[in-house]
Scaffold this active site. Structure first.
Site, PDB file in Angstrom:
ATOM      1  N   HIS A 218      53.193  49.128  44.174  1.00 39.53           N
ATOM      2  CA  HIS A 218      54.610  48.803  44.332  1.00 39.53           C
ATOM      3  C   HIS A 218      55.373  49.987  44.925  1.00 39.53           C
ATOM      4  CE1 HIS A 218      53.854  45.760  40.868  1.00 39.53           C
ATOM      5  NE2 HIS A 218      53.322  45.378  42.016  1.00 39.53           N
TER       6      HIS A 218
ATOM      7  N   HIS B 230      44.997  42.513  49.693  1.00 38.32           N
ATOM      8  CA  HIS B 230      45.881  42.880  48.581  1.00 38.32           C
ATOM      9  C   HIS B 230      45.574  44.264  48.006  1.00 38.32           C
ATOM     10  CE1 HIS B 230      48.927  42.174  45.625  1.00 38.32           C
ATOM     11  NE2 HIS B 230      48.085  42.431  44.629  1.00 38.32           N
TER      12      HIS B 230
ATOM     13  N   ASP C 254      54.028  41.521  47.305  1.00 35.18           N
ATOM     14  CA  ASP C 254      54.368  41.620  45.883  1.00 35.18           C
ATOM     15  C   ASP C 254      55.824  41.209  45.656  1.00 35.18           C
ATOM     16  OD1 ASP C 254      52.005  43.534  44.420  1.00 35.18           O
ATOM     17  OD2 ASP C 254      52.145  43.606  46.592  1.00 35.18           O
TER      18      ASP C 254
ATOM     19  N   HIS D  64      49.761  45.253  46.370  1.00 35.60           N
ATOM     20  CA  HIS D  64      49.300  45.687  45.049  1.00 35.60           C
ATOM     21  C   HIS D  64      50.041  46.906  44.501  1.00 35.60           C
ATOM     22  CE1 HIS D  64      46.716  45.090  41.726  1.00 35.60           C
ATOM     23  NE2 HIS D  64      45.804  45.988  41.995  1.00 35.60           N
TER      24      HIS D  64
ATOM     25  N   ASN E 118      46.273  39.608  42.776  1.00 42.73           N
ATOM     26  CA  ASN E 118      45.739  39.465  41.418  1.00 42.73           C
ATOM     27  C   ASN E 118      46.605  38.569  40.537  1.00 42.73           C
ATOM     28  OD1 ASN E 118      47.449  41.927  41.777  1.00 42.73           O
ATOM     29  ND2 ASN E 118      47.322  41.998  39.547  1.00 42.73           N
TER      30      ASN E 118
ATOM     31  N   HIS F 249      46.698  51.986  40.733  1.00 38.11           N
ATOM     32  CA  HIS F 249      45.615  51.167  41.302  1.00 38.11           C
ATOM     33  C   HIS F 249      44.640  51.983  42.147  1.00 38.11           C
ATOM     34  CE1 HIS F 249      47.688  47.720  39.742  1.00 38.11           C
ATOM     35  NE2 HIS F 249      48.749  47.931  40.500  1.00 38.11           N
TER      36      HIS F 249
ATOM     37  N   ASP G  64      50.390  38.383  45.851  1.00 38.59           N
ATOM     38  CA  ASP G  64      51.332  38.428  44.731  1.00 38.59           C
ATOM     39  C   ASP G  64      52.646  37.759  45.115  1.00 38.59           C
ATOM     40  OD1 ASP G  64      49.466  39.567  43.129  1.00 38.59           O
ATOM     41  OD2 ASP G  64      50.480  41.492  42.883  1.00 38.59           O
TER      42      ASP G  64
ATOM     43  N   TYR H 280      54.393  35.809  40.629  1.00 38.06           N
ATOM     44  CA  TYR H 280      54.243  36.511  39.349  1.00 38.06           C
ATOM     45  C   TYR H 280      54.389  35.536  38.176  1.00 38.06           C
ATOM     46  CZ  TYR H 280      54.041  41.120  41.464  1.00 38.06           C
ATOM     47  OH  TYR H 280      53.645  42.218  42.190  1.00 38.06           O
TER      48      TYR H 280
END
Length: 440
Positions: A330, A291, A147, A328, A207, A301, A174, A177
């Site tokens: 954070h 992820h 991420d 995913h 995602n 999530h 990720d 972004y």
């Protein structure tokens, strides 16, 4: 009066973070601004250069040029300015609504010698870049960062990563972004170029790479597949969304959380075949990345990876996969060895590491009380390092970002399951263990 109001406002704003601070009084850092990195070279010069592993002794070099006539060629050699070999490749481009990408080049070079520095240039133009190939045998050093995004925190994470040498970076989804704003893909490529042009970056999708738009772009991953092609065909996969590779005694499986994964899917069948090919005598370590987390005690999530876990977890367990890295969420979290929601000495260690520096900020809230399966959890930005020391032992450390410095906050020695007498027994035998501990 204004100063008093400001103090009250700051106290109210920071109070939840202060409550969540650990005993070391570290205050969770807020998100930082997104950085858009502009193109400062000529239209024909290579930009957004990054490399990835292909097979045991080849490297794919990828870059972008604004001009369409530039050649997809890489010159390379072992001395700066002396290029003794040359390879040609292919190129692509894509459109997304009113955006048109530059010419995206991909050239595979090799065969290359292990643990060797090569100098190279792309398209016959300066600047010159260099990279070092990974070793052919253990020890091996991975960096793990998820991420990532492109914020001031991202820059901090990347600076910390570069401060200590490593061989390969692996990223569980990720990247940019961009979220359909395509110029951010270009900006991300420029941000990571100083790092990703020097060491191979192996990634899987998250995602934020999907970028579906109904009817017009129904399948998604248009930019991701064009810009970051991984060696999926070499591992027998039919999709860039899932693949595997081997490096120095370690088999790495990059799973696709956003590709079909049930028992009738192509990904499931590919994973079965891929795991069946692994020779643990030659490849003592097996690591997987995905992820959406299968195990997660953060309130963010929750349950998003559960259907994939139910479909695929047994395959990883039977193959004695050693570690699973997840993104995913954070924050950082490390679990004990787990299978089917129970501590199991023959299950993988699950590690959530979606804390690279994204623009959305940290996932501050964890379930309370903590699950006994969760051994360490902290909502902070950072990255991880996995050192495969030898065939039987590896060392994991999580490095938290403390502004300009990093602090190692979690670390553990790991034993490969291939070297465990307990886990080398038939996988049909149920193995029991006490609750999780740091002897893994």
């Amino acid at each position: 009066m204004r100063k008093l109001c400001l103090c009250i406002f700051l106290t109210i704003s920071l109070f939840p973070q202060l409550l969540r601070a650990k005993e070391d009084d570290f205050v969770r850092q807020p998100p930082r601004r997104v950085i858009f990195t502009r193109h400062l070279r000529s239209d024909s010069d290579p930009q957004q250069v990054h490399i990835s592993l292909v097979g045991k002794d080849h490297m794919k070099v990828s870059w972008v040029t604004d001009k369409k006539h530039c050649k997809s060629v890489v010159e390379y050699g072992k001395e700066s300015g002396k290029y003794t070999a040359k390879a040609t490749g292919d190129h692509t481009s894509y459109k997304y609504f009113f955006y048109s990408s530059g010419k995206i080049h991909h050239v595979t070079i090799g065969p290359l010698e292990p643990s060797t520095t090569y100098f190279y240039r792309c398209g016959g133009s300066d600047p010159e870049f260099s990279f070092r190939t990974p070793p052919s045998k253990l020890p091996l050093d991975f960096v793990v960062a998820g991420d990532l995004g492109q914020t001031e925190w991202t820059n901090t994470t990347l600076d910390h990563i570069q401060s200590i040498d490593y061989d390969v970076l692996i990223l569980p989804g990720d990247l940019s972004y961009a979220d359909t704003h395509q110029p951010l893909w270009d900006s991300f490529g420029r941000i990571v170029e100083p790092y990703a042009s020097r060491r191979p970056w192996m990634v899987t999708e998250g995602n934020h790479e999907i970028e579906i738009f109904p009817i017009i772009y129904p399948t998604g991953f248009k930019a991701y597949n064009a810009r970051w092609p991984m060696p999926y065909q070499e591992s027998g996969s039919t999709s860039n969304l899932y693949y595997s590779f081997e490096v120095a005694g370690t088999h790495v499986i990059m799973l696709g959380s956003y590709a079909e994964f049930d028992a009738d899917s192509e990904q499931y069948k590919w994973l079965q075949a891929d795991l069946a090919k692994i020779d643990r005598k030659k490849t003592p370590w097996v690591v997987a990345l995905l992820h959406a987390p299968w195990y997660n005690t953060n309130t963010a999530h929750q349950g998003e990876g559960e259907s994939m876990r139910l479909a695929m977890e047994e395959l990883l367990y039977r193959a004695r996969v050693d570690l699973v890295f997840q993104g995913h969420v954070h924050a950082y979290e490390r679990f004990t060895r787990v299978y089917n929601n129970e501590a199991d000495p023959c299950g993988p260690v699950y590690i959530t590491i979606g804390d690279g520096g994204n623009r959305e900020g940290l996932a501050l809230s964890f379930e309370d009380p903590a699950s006994p399966l969760s051994l360490y959890r902290e909502p902070s930005f950072g990255h991880g390092r996995l050192k495969m020391v030898n065939e039987t032992h590896a060392f994991w450390g999580w490095h938290r970002n403390d502004d300009s410095n990093f602090v190692v906050k979690d670390q553990v020695w790991l034993q490969s399951l291939s070297s465990s007498k307990t886990c080398s027994r038939s996988v049909n035998q149920k193995v029991t263990s006490p609750t999780g501990n740091d002897e893994l």
